[in-house]
Scaffold this motif. Structure first.
Motif, short mmCIF file in Angstrom:
data_model
loop_
_atom_site.label_atom_id
_atom_site.label_comp_id
_atom_site.label_asym_id
_atom_site.label_seq_id
_atom_site.Cartn_x
_atom_site.Cartn_y
_atom_site.Cartn_z
N SER A 45 0.83 -1.21 0.00
CA SER A 45 0.00 0.00 0.00
C SER A 45 0.87 1.26 0.00
O SER A 45 0.53 2.24 -0.66
CB SER A 45 -0.97 0.00 1.18
OG SER A 45 -0.26 0.02 2.41
N ALA A 46 1.99 1.25 0.71
CA ALA A 46 2.90 2.41 0.70
C ALA A 46 3.52 2.57 -0.68
O ALA A 46 3.71 3.70 -1.15
CB ALA A 46 3.98 2.24 1.77
N ALA A 47 3.83 1.48 -1.34
CA ALA A 47 4.39 1.53 -2.69
C ALA A 47 3.38 2.15 -3.65
O ALA A 47 3.72 3.01 -4.47
CB ALA A 47 4.79 0.15 -3.16
N MET A 48 2.13 1.75 -3.51
CA MET A 48 1.09 2.27 -4.39
C MET A 48 0.88 3.77 -4.16
O MET A 48 0.71 4.52 -5.10
CB MET A 48 -0.22 1.51 -4.17
CG MET A 48 -1.24 1.68 -5.26
SD MET A 48 -2.38 3.05 -5.07
CE MET A 48 -3.06 2.75 -3.48
N ARG A 49 0.96 4.21 -2.91
CA ARG A 49 0.79 5.64 -2.62
C ARG A 49 1.98 6.47 -3.12
O ARG A 49 1.82 7.65 -3.42
CB ARG A 49 0.62 5.85 -1.12
CG ARG A 49 -0.75 5.45 -0.61
CD ARG A 49 -1.00 5.90 0.82
NE ARG A 49 0.08 5.57 1.75
CZ ARG A 49 0.22 4.41 2.40
NH1 ARG A 49 -0.66 3.45 2.20
NH2 ARG A 49 1.21 4.22 3.24
N SER A 50 3.16 5.88 -3.23
CA SER A 50 4.33 6.61 -3.70
C SER A 50 4.23 6.96 -5.18
O SER A 50 4.63 8.05 -5.60
CB SER A 50 5.60 5.81 -3.45
OG SER A 50 5.83 5.68 -2.07
N PHE B 54 3.04 1.84 -10.19
CA PHE B 54 2.73 0.64 -9.41
C PHE B 54 1.82 -0.28 -10.21
O PHE B 54 2.05 -1.48 -10.30
CB PHE B 54 2.08 1.03 -8.08
CG PHE B 54 1.69 -0.13 -7.22
CD1 PHE B 54 2.63 -0.76 -6.43
CD2 PHE B 54 0.39 -0.60 -7.21
CE1 PHE B 54 2.28 -1.84 -5.63
CE2 PHE B 54 0.02 -1.66 -6.41
CZ PHE B 54 0.97 -2.29 -5.62
N PHE B 55 0.78 0.30 -10.81
CA PHE B 55 -0.16 -0.52 -11.58
C PHE B 55 0.36 -0.87 -12.97
O PHE B 55 -0.11 -1.83 -13.59
CB PHE B 55 -1.53 0.15 -11.66
CG PHE B 55 -2.26 0.12 -10.35
CD1 PHE B 55 -2.70 -1.07 -9.82
CD2 PHE B 55 -2.47 1.28 -9.65
CE1 PHE B 55 -3.37 -1.12 -8.60
CE2 PHE B 55 -3.13 1.26 -8.42
CZ PHE B 55 -3.58 0.06 -7.90
N LEU B 56 1.33 -0.11 -13.46
CA LEU B 56 1.92 -0.43 -14.77
C LEU B 56 3.02 -1.50 -14.69
O LEU B 56 3.40 -2.05 -15.72
CB LEU B 56 2.48 0.83 -15.43
CG LEU B 56 1.47 1.74 -16.10
CD1 LEU B 56 2.17 2.99 -16.64
CD2 LEU B 56 0.72 1.04 -17.22
N LEU B 57 3.53 -1.79 -13.50
CA LEU B 57 4.60 -2.80 -13.38
C LEU B 57 4.23 -4.13 -14.02
O LEU B 57 5.02 -4.68 -14.79
CB LEU B 57 4.99 -3.01 -11.91
CG LEU B 57 5.95 -1.98 -11.33
CD1 LEU B 57 6.17 -2.28 -9.84
CD2 LEU B 57 7.27 -1.96 -12.06
N PRO B 58 3.05 -4.69 -13.76
CA PRO B 58 2.70 -5.94 -14.44
C PRO B 58 2.60 -5.78 -15.96
O PRO B 58 2.96 -6.68 -16.71
CB PRO B 58 1.35 -6.33 -13.85
CG PRO B 58 1.17 -5.50 -12.64
CD PRO B 58 2.04 -4.30 -12.78
N VAL B 59 2.14 -4.61 -16.40
CA VAL B 59 2.05 -4.35 -17.84
C VAL B 59 3.44 -4.33 -18.46
O VAL B 59 3.67 -4.91 -19.53
CB VAL B 59 1.31 -3.01 -18.10
CG1 VAL B 59 1.29 -2.67 -19.58
CG2 VAL B 59 -0.10 -3.06 -17.54
N PHE B 60 4.40 -3.67 -17.77
CA PHE B 60 5.79 -3.66 -18.25
C PHE B 60 6.34 -5.08 -18.32
O PHE B 60 7.01 -5.43 -19.28
CB PHE B 60 6.70 -2.84 -17.31
CG PHE B 60 6.48 -1.36 -17.36
CD1 PHE B 60 6.27 -0.70 -18.56
CD2 PHE B 60 6.51 -0.62 -16.19
CE1 PHE B 60 6.09 0.67 -18.59
CE2 PHE B 60 6.33 0.75 -16.22
CZ PHE B 60 6.11 1.39 -17.42
N ALA B 61 6.06 -5.89 -17.32
CA ALA B 61 6.58 -7.26 -17.29
C ALA B 61 6.01 -8.08 -18.45
O ALA B 61 6.76 -8.79 -19.13
CB ALA B 61 6.25 -7.92 -15.95
N VAL B 62 4.72 -7.97 -18.68
CA VAL B 62 4.09 -8.72 -19.78
C VAL B 62 4.63 -8.23 -21.12
O VAL B 62 4.97 -9.03 -22.00
CB VAL B 62 2.55 -8.59 -19.72
CG1 VAL B 62 1.90 -9.10 -20.99
CG2 VAL B 62 2.01 -9.32 -18.50
N LEU B 63 4.73 -6.90 -21.28
CA LEU B 63 5.24 -6.35 -22.53
C LEU B 63 6.69 -6.77 -22.77
O LEU B 63 7.05 -7.16 -23.89
CB LEU B 63 5.12 -4.83 -22.53
CG LEU B 63 5.56 -4.10 -23.79
CD1 LEU B 63 4.77 -4.57 -25.00
CD2 LEU B 63 5.43 -2.59 -23.62
#
Length: 117
Positions: A48-53, A58-67
């Protein structure tokens, strides 16, 4: 990767932070403001602290990994580093999201998008 781990060590041991030059010079938050803190929080499992930073990255990290996996798989199959039309569209879509995020987080109604502490 080693540079990131070294920075994490410096941050933990001495509290050394690398300031964002855009924010330092203009007072505006760029799309990557809060990225260092987000990574430190992720290393500690503080989701949650990572998401607030930096909520966008934070939400694009999985998109970057898949791409990244998709591009690497294409390279293994074809031997070419040239992006397909769909991959290029995905990259430009990410760029558009980051630019929009960079603008919105500097507007007063979207202050919650600014990096947390």
């Amino acid at each position: 990767m080693l540079a990131g781990l070294f920075y994490a060590f410096l941050y933990q041991a001495a509290g050394v932070r690398i300031p964002c030059l855009v924010h330092l010079l203009t007072g505006l938050y760029c799309p990557s403001c809060g990225l260092s803190r987000m990574c430190i929080h992720l290393l500690h499992g503080e989701w949650s602290a990572a998401m607030r930073s930096n909520p966008c990255l934070f939400f694009l990290l999985p998109v970057f990994a898949v791409l990244a996996g998709w591009i690497e798989l294409s390279y293994w199959r074809t031997g070419s580093r040239r992006l397909t039309r769909a991959q290029s569209a995905a990259v430009w879509g990410i760029v558009a999201v980051l630019l929009l995020f960079g603008v919105l987080r500097n507007l007063p109604p979207f202050a919650l998008l600014r990096p947390a502490g």
